[in-house]
Write a protein that holds these residues in place. Structure first.
Motif, mmCIF file in Angstrom:
data_model
loop_
_atom_site.group_PDB
_atom_site.id
_atom_site.type_symbol
_atom_site.label_atom_id
_atom_site.label_comp_id
_atom_site.label_asym_id
_atom_site.label_seq_id
_atom_site.Cartn_x
_atom_site.Cartn_y
_atom_site.Cartn_z
ATOM 1 N N UNK A 341 43.959 9.106 -17.372
ATOM 2 C CA UNK A 341 42.841 8.411 -16.739
ATOM 3 C C UNK A 341 43.077 6.983 -16.330
ATOM 4 N N UNK A 342 44.346 6.496 -16.331
ATOM 5 C CA UNK A 342 44.634 5.165 -15.811
ATOM 6 C C UNK A 342 44.706 5.239 -14.286
ATOM 7 N N UNK A 343 43.851 4.489 -13.590
ATOM 8 C CA UNK A 343 43.757 4.568 -12.128
ATOM 9 C C UNK A 343 44.088 3.219 -11.514
ATOM 10 N N UNK A 344 44.892 3.247 -10.456
ATOM 11 C CA UNK A 344 45.265 2.018 -9.754
ATOM 12 C C UNK A 344 45.074 2.204 -8.247
ATOM 13 N N UNK A 345 44.343 1.288 -7.632
ATOM 14 C CA UNK A 345 44.224 1.211 -6.173
ATOM 15 C C UNK A 345 45.056 0.019 -5.711
ATOM 16 N N UNK A 346 46.066 0.271 -4.863
ATOM 17 C CA UNK A 346 46.952 -0.801 -4.382
ATOM 18 C C UNK A 346 46.823 -0.958 -2.870
ATOM 19 N N UNK A 347 46.203 -2.064 -2.463
ATOM 20 C CA UNK A 347 46.076 -2.381 -1.031
ATOM 21 C C UNK A 347 45.557 -1.183 -0.226
ATOM 22 N N UNK A 348 44.482 -0.617 -0.696
ATOM 23 C CA UNK A 348 43.960 0.600 -0.066
ATOM 24 C C UNK A 348 43.063 0.259 1.122
ATOM 25 N N UNK A 349 43.406 0.840 2.261
ATOM 26 C CA UNK A 349 42.587 0.738 3.472
ATOM 27 C C UNK A 349 42.318 2.146 3.974
ATOM 28 N N UNK A 350 41.174 2.304 4.633
ATOM 29 C CA UNK A 350 40.884 3.621 5.207
ATOM 30 C C UNK A 350 39.954 3.462 6.407
ATOM 31 N N UNK A 351 40.358 4.130 7.502
ATOM 32 C CA UNK A 351 39.555 4.144 8.731
ATOM 33 C C UNK A 351 39.241 5.597 9.082
ATOM 34 N N UNK A 352 37.976 5.893 9.322
ATOM 35 C CA UNK A 352 37.583 7.257 9.690
ATOM 36 C C UNK A 352 38.012 7.559 11.129
ATOM 37 N N UNK A 353 38.736 8.671 11.291
ATOM 38 C CA UNK A 353 39.285 9.018 12.605
ATOM 39 C C UNK A 353 38.207 9.272 13.645
ATOM 40 N N UNK A 354 37.138 9.970 13.239
ATOM 41 C CA UNK A 354 36.146 10.387 14.228
ATOM 42 C C UNK A 354 35.263 9.252 14.722
ATOM 43 N N UNK A 355 35.112 8.174 13.915
ATOM 44 C CA UNK A 355 34.231 7.067 14.313
ATOM 45 C C UNK A 355 34.968 5.735 14.448
ATOM 46 N N UNK A 357 35.480 3.753 12.168
ATOM 47 C CA UNK A 357 34.850 2.788 11.261
ATOM 48 C C UNK A 357 35.821 2.464 10.131
ATOM 49 N N UNK A 358 36.023 1.179 9.881
ATOM 50 C CA UNK A 358 36.888 0.738 8.776
ATOM 51 C C UNK A 358 36.054 0.763 7.498
ATOM 52 N N UNK A 359 36.280 1.780 6.684
ATOM 53 C CA UNK A 359 35.471 1.955 5.468
ATOM 54 C C UNK A 359 35.982 1.081 4.331
ATOM 55 N N UNK A 360 37.303 0.967 4.198
ATOM 56 C CA UNK A 360 37.903 0.126 3.162
ATOM 57 C C UNK A 360 38.958 -0.762 3.806
ATOM 58 N N UNK A 361 39.026 -2.012 3.349
ATOM 59 C CA UNK A 361 39.937 -2.975 3.970
ATOM 60 C C UNK A 361 40.765 -3.679 2.894
ATOM 61 N N UNK A 362 41.920 -3.077 2.580
ATOM 62 C CA UNK A 362 42.908 -3.700 1.696
ATOM 63 C C UNK A 362 42.321 -4.078 0.332
#
Length: 587
Positions: A341-355, A357-362
């Motif tokens: 259960x150790x979780x790490x988010x490293x510089x996570x970005x995500x943009x939805x292809x269909x819209x 829209x930048x949902x997460x920015x680094x």
């Protein structure tokens, strides 16, 4: 028939059943060919009897009775073999239908979330039901009658040629016209069948949405508008179906016309040949007429079979479109070690292809095992996206990394990863089944005692017991029998009973009053003290006991810390906490 080549693998799979069907068909046709030959012999015997000076009635009767007995026996055997042929080939088509439906269903399960955003439910249902049904008609009846027709044609033409080649050629003269007619009509049927099936998908989608949204339609009094729209779609469907039926209806009369021409040719040309002495026995003409009669159904079935093949081609093309879709989320990992259960988010970005829209920015943050983290933020801030990425509903973009226990998320076996996570979604989905089975969805091996305990922990046990059938109460579609809060709590009980090391709560207490929320969260403290928990919420009361609170805005982390830290500094969390505290005191 390019699209139908996809089905060849099923013919190979059931090759022994298929070959047995062909052998039975051949033998059945051999026995059916004896009838015209025996009738021809009987007519010849009568002709000889009439021409002879001393009429041997006893010999004639003996010959006729023998031929009648043989005709009866051959017809009986041919009929029984035809029954076996249907049992072999039609049953094979049902196996293929079963396999194809399962293949499509399994493929649907593997396709990514974006696929379901782009395609309507009614269309998906139509392809796995109506289209597969059309394909089965090709695998079964169309293939069976094609084999039957081909073998019968070959056997009859060989038999006719053995008697008289010239009369055979004349009697088959209408066949080129028949072949060309079938070619032209088949192309038209294919085009019209495709249009009809596409419209049927539109009609199915409309109907499915109508039933799903019936409460909204009634609330806004839109019944008449929906009825008019349905009538328009039904009218279009009727017109397309009638257009297809009219084209298919041309086959029958055309076949009868061409068969009738063959009859006339046999009678006229055969009669001329008999009078000139080229044919010695009048029974030959009768035999040829019977052979032509035996070709009536195979020739007539050409039209029907051609229609089936063209409809199946159009349907299989629609099926192949989806089967060729590749899931965006590929199960490329193989690691299935127990997750701590150790979780790490490293510089996570995500943009939805269909819209776009930048949902997460680094964004970057860590969660240690057995910790509880709360994520807050306004609508559209990226909260649910974090959960979608963690469960691999979507995959991170570019150089972004998400790790569990130091291992990249993509290196885990996808099924193992998801089995290690209990998710309570923002919009809980309950199936049209008993409450008991909806809770057991989290763990199919759970006992009744464990189900009741989970319901108590989710503070829904008393509500369930108030129903006349208690845990055996059948829920309506999407759990419509229950209130919003009850649906959320049943969904929570489902997650509790799964006992996974990671727990995700996606704003799952929004429809629950604060008092019930407090009870559930207190139960969570005891129950999930050894699990890693992520709570997405709009309520500060649900977040205050978390080990860490993260506040998002426009896909970026604007605040991070414990409740005590954040409540003592100006910012989003402090304003939210005191605003909701004030609302609670004034309630």
């Amino acid at each position: 028939m390019k699209e139908l080549q996809y089905l060849n693998k099923y013919f190979i799979k059931y090759k022994y059943r298929f070959l047995l069907g062909i052998i039975i068909t051949i033998v059945a046709q051999i026995f059916s060919l004896y009838t015209p030959e025996l009738i021809g012999k009987s007519i010849k015997a009568i002709e000889i009897y009439l021409k002879s000076q001393n009429h041997d009635t006893v010999s004639l009767k003996k010959e006729l009775f023998k031929n009648i007995a043989l005709i009866f026996a051959c017809t009986l055997i041919a009929g029984f073999l035809t029954f076996l042929m249907r049992q072999t080939l039609i049953v094979m088509s049902r196996y293929v239908e079963f396999d194809l439906k399962n293949e499509i269903f399994n493929h649907y399960q593997n396709l990514s979330q974006n696929f379901y955003k782009k395609n309507r439910t009614g269309d998906l249902m139509n392809r796995i039901s109506e289209d597969v049904g059309k394909v089965r008609m090709y695998v079964g009846p169309a293939v069976m009658y094609t084999i039957n027709t081909a073998i019968r044609f070959a056997a009859i033409i060989i038999s006719m040629s053995a008697i008289n080649v010239k009369l055979t050629i004349y009697s088959l003269l209408p066949l080129p016209i028949l072949s060309y007619s079938i070619f032209v009509l088949s192309k038209r049927i294919n085009k019209k069948s495709t249009a009809y099936q596409q419209n049927l998908s539109t009609l199915s989608s409309f109907t499915q949405e109508f039933f799903s949204g019936i409460r909204v339609i009634k609330a806004y009094s839109l019944e008449n508008d929906r009825i008019h729209e349905f009538e328009k779609l039904s009218t279009i469907s009727k017109e397309k179906n009638l257009s297809l039926a009219k084209t298919q209806a041309l086959f029958g009369p055309l076949m009868v016309l061409l068969i009738g021409l063959s009859y006339l040719i046999v009678i006229y040309v055969g009669g001329q040949m008999y009078t000139r002495g080229e044919i010695k026995d009048i029974g030959v003409i009768a035999q040829f007429l019977l052979y032509i009669g035996m070709l009536v159904w195979p020739v007539a079935s050409f039209g029907w079979v051609s229609s089936l093949v063209q409809e199946a081609e159009a349907s299989q093309k629609r099926i192949n479109e989806f089967l060729q879709e590749q899931p965006e989320i590929q199960n490329i990992g193989s690691i299935s070690n127990p997750i701590e259960g150790n979780i790490t988010f490293e510089n996570v970005s995500y943009t939805y292809d269909d819209t776009n829209i930048i949902a997460l920015d680094n964004i970057s943050f860590t969660i240690e095992k057995e910790q509880t983290i709360a994520i807050l933020g306004n609508t559209g801030s990226g909260k649910s996206t974090i959960l979608s990425l963690l469960t691999r509903i979507h995959d991170v973009n570019g150089v972004s990394k998400i790790k569990i226990d130091g291992t990249d998320l993509k290196d885990y076996d996808l099924n193992h990863l998801r089995n290690s996570i209990s998710v309570v979604p923002q919009d809980p989905f309950l199936f049209s089944d008993t409450i008991k089975n909806n809770i057991k969805f989290g763990n199919n091996n759970a006992s009744d005692e464990e189900i009741i305990e989970a319901a108590k922990m989710a503070v829904v046990h008393d509500n369930i017991n108030s129903f006349s059938n208690k845990y055996e109460t059948i829920l309506g579609e999407r759990g419509i029998t229950l209130s919003g809060g009850q649906k959320q709590r049943v969904s929570i009980a489902r997650a509790i009973i799964k006992e996974a090391p990671l727990l995700i709560l996606d704003d799952c207490l929004s429809a629950v009053d604060t008092e019930t929320e407090e009870k559930i969260l207190n139960n969570f403290k005891k129950l999930f003290k050894d699990k890693t928990t992520i709570i997405v919420t709009h309520r500060a009361s649900a977040a205050k006991n978390a080990n860490k609170i993260i506040v998002l805005e426009d896909g970026k982390i604007i605040q991070e810390g414990t409740h005590n830290q954040l409540v003592n500094i100006e910012g989003y969390y402090k304003k939210l906490y005191f605003k909701q505290l004030s609302e609670k005191e004034n309630a």
